[in-house]
Design a protein around this motif. Structure first.
Motif, PDB file in Angstrom:
ATOM      1  N   ARG A 174       0.915  -1.094  -0.094  1.00 12.20           N
ATOM      2  CA  ARG A 174      -0.133   0.159   0.097  1.00 12.20           C
ATOM      3  C   ARG A 174       0.793   1.254   0.084  1.00 12.20           C
ATOM      4  O   ARG A 174       1.818   1.354   0.722  1.00 12.20           O
ATOM      5  N   VAL A 175       0.824   2.105  -0.884  1.00  4.64           N
ATOM      6  CA  VAL A 175       1.363   3.367  -1.175  1.00  4.64           C
ATOM      7  C   VAL A 175       0.598   4.395  -0.492  1.00  4.64           C
ATOM      8  O   VAL A 175      -0.420   4.581   0.054  1.00  4.64           O
ATOM      9  N   ARG A 176       1.556   5.313   0.445  1.00  8.78           N
ATOM     10  CA  ARG A 176       1.139   6.244   0.983  1.00  8.78           C
ATOM     11  C   ARG A 176       0.602   7.593  -0.090  1.00  8.78           C
ATOM     12  O   ARG A 176       1.086   7.359  -1.233  1.00  8.78           O
ATOM     13  N   ALA A 177      -0.388   8.542   0.372  1.00 12.40           N
ATOM     14  CA  ALA A 177      -0.967   9.357  -0.640  1.00 12.40           C
ATOM     15  C   ALA A 177       0.089  10.063  -1.451  1.00 12.40           C
ATOM     16  O   ALA A 177      -0.043  10.558  -2.341  1.00 12.40           O
ATOM     17  N   ASN A 178       1.356  10.513  -0.744  1.00 12.39           N
ATOM     18  CA  ASN A 178       2.333  11.432  -1.353  1.00 12.39           C
ATOM     19  C   ASN A 178       3.453  10.644  -2.043  1.00 12.39           C
ATOM     20  O   ASN A 178       4.496  11.120  -2.340  1.00 12.39           O
ATOM     21  N   TYR A 179       3.195   9.421  -2.048  1.00 14.46           N
ATOM     22  CA  TYR A 179       4.294   8.547  -2.811  1.00 14.46           C
ATOM     23  C   TYR A 179       4.856   9.070  -4.110  1.00 14.46           C
ATOM     24  O   TYR A 179       5.866   9.356  -4.444  1.00 14.46           O
ATOM     25  N   LEU A 180       3.851   9.341  -5.052  1.00 13.46           N
ATOM     26  CA  LEU A 180       4.210   9.860  -6.346  1.00 13.46           C
ATOM     27  C   LEU A 180       4.991  11.026  -6.534  1.00 13.46           C
ATOM     28  O   LEU A 180       6.141  11.427  -7.036  1.00 13.46           O
ATOM     29  N   THR A 181       4.218  11.924  -5.630  1.00 10.77           N
ATOM     30  CA  THR A 181       4.890  13.383  -5.791  1.00 10.77           C
ATOM     31  C   THR A 181       6.308  13.583  -5.049  1.00 10.77           C
ATOM     32  O   THR A 181       7.084  13.785  -5.593  1.00 10.77           O
ATOM     33  N   GLU A 182       6.355  12.728  -3.860  1.00 12.69           N
ATOM     34  CA  GLU A 182       7.528  12.408  -2.970  1.00 12.69           C
ATOM     35  C   GLU A 182       8.745  11.807  -4.071  1.00 12.69           C
ATOM     36  O   GLU A 182       9.930  12.562  -4.163  1.00 12.69           O
ATOM     37  N   LEU A 183       8.449  10.697  -4.474  1.00  9.49           N
ATOM     38  CA  LEU A 183       9.423   9.770  -4.862  1.00  9.49           C
ATOM     39  C   LEU A 183       9.809  10.468  -6.394  1.00  9.49           C
ATOM     40  O   LEU A 183      11.049  10.453  -6.872  1.00  9.49           O
ATOM     41  N   LEU A 184       8.783  10.873  -7.257  1.00 13.70           N
ATOM     42  CA  LEU A 184       9.446  11.533  -8.372  1.00 13.70           C
ATOM     43  C   LEU A 184       9.952  12.786  -8.299  1.00 13.70           C
ATOM     44  O   LEU A 184      11.171  12.908  -8.970  1.00 13.70           O
TER      45      LEU A 184
END
Length: 229
Positions: free
Chosen positions: A100-110
């Protein structure tokens, strides 16, 4: 998919999530729900590679709007590679059906990979389940991340599609994620984002015990080393 999880992108997505799954009806709903509620302005798609499931895994994936790709169930490496082949995003995000990814996964990791000029990355994680699963969590967060050639776990690997193609994807060996990330980091810069961005299941430890799980990975690592990865 956009902020609300709908397929409203114009042109190709920024990121393609690839989720290998075989008989994962008990877990995959949580994974896909977390992807559908990402808090991001980046466009993304979700590809579930179904390894000939006999349960409701494909139906659940379609319920969440995922692109379901059929695979023979030969190996998780083959499933991830097939998903990458079908993906259209600039970046490939590999997660598992019990992640399960956290809500900020994509913005933070990218943001992390772009700010640091990386070809691939992972992030710190939380492993749920029995207390002894915390040993695996500590190993990943404070062991794998500090290696000269970091090991990016298969349940949380974020890779530029050109880098993925350059090294030929995941090899058909035991501990394919270790083999993949070591080959990748030998050629291109990789790192860990020091933020907890995913939660993964400690079910193998719950089912087999810590010693059983360690023996499982040790046997696969012997296979990897014999294959000279």
């Amino acid at each position: 998919m956009g902020r609300d999880g709908r397929d409203d992108a114009v042109g190709e997505p920024d990121v393609s999530f690839v989720v290998p799954a075989r008989n994962e009806a008990a877990y995959i709903r949580g994974a896909l729900a977390s992807l559908a509620t990402l808090d991001t302005d980046y466009e993304y798609e979700v590809i579930v590679v179904d390894g000939s499931s006999t349960d409701e895994t494909p139906a659940i994936a379609r319920e969440y709007g995922a692109n379901v790709v059929r695979e023979a169930g030969s190996s998780v490496a083959a499933a991830r590679n097939l998903g990458a082949e079908r993906a259209t995003g600039e970046w490939l995000a590999f997660v598992d059906a019990d992640t399960r990814v956290r809500a900020n996964y994509l913005t933070e990791l990218l943001g992390f990979v772009e700010a640091n000029g990386l070809a691939a990355a992972s992030s710190y994680c939380r492993i749920s389940g029995p207390r002894r699963a915390k040993l695996v969590e500590v190993t990943i967060n404070h062991g794998f991340s500090r290696l000269e050639r970091p090991i990016l776990p298969g349940f949380n690997s974020f890779v530029h599609r050109e880098a993925f193609a350059e090294i030929g994807g995941f090899p058909a060996v035991g501990n394919e994620d270790t083999a993949f990330s070591r080959r990748l980091s030998a050629r291109l810069p990789t790192a860990y984002c020091p933020t907890v961005l995913v939660e993964s299941s400690g079910r193998r430890i719950a089912e087999q015990g810590l010693s059983g799980a360690l023996w499982h990975y040790l046997r696969h690592d012997i296979d990897r080393l014999r294959a000279e990865y």
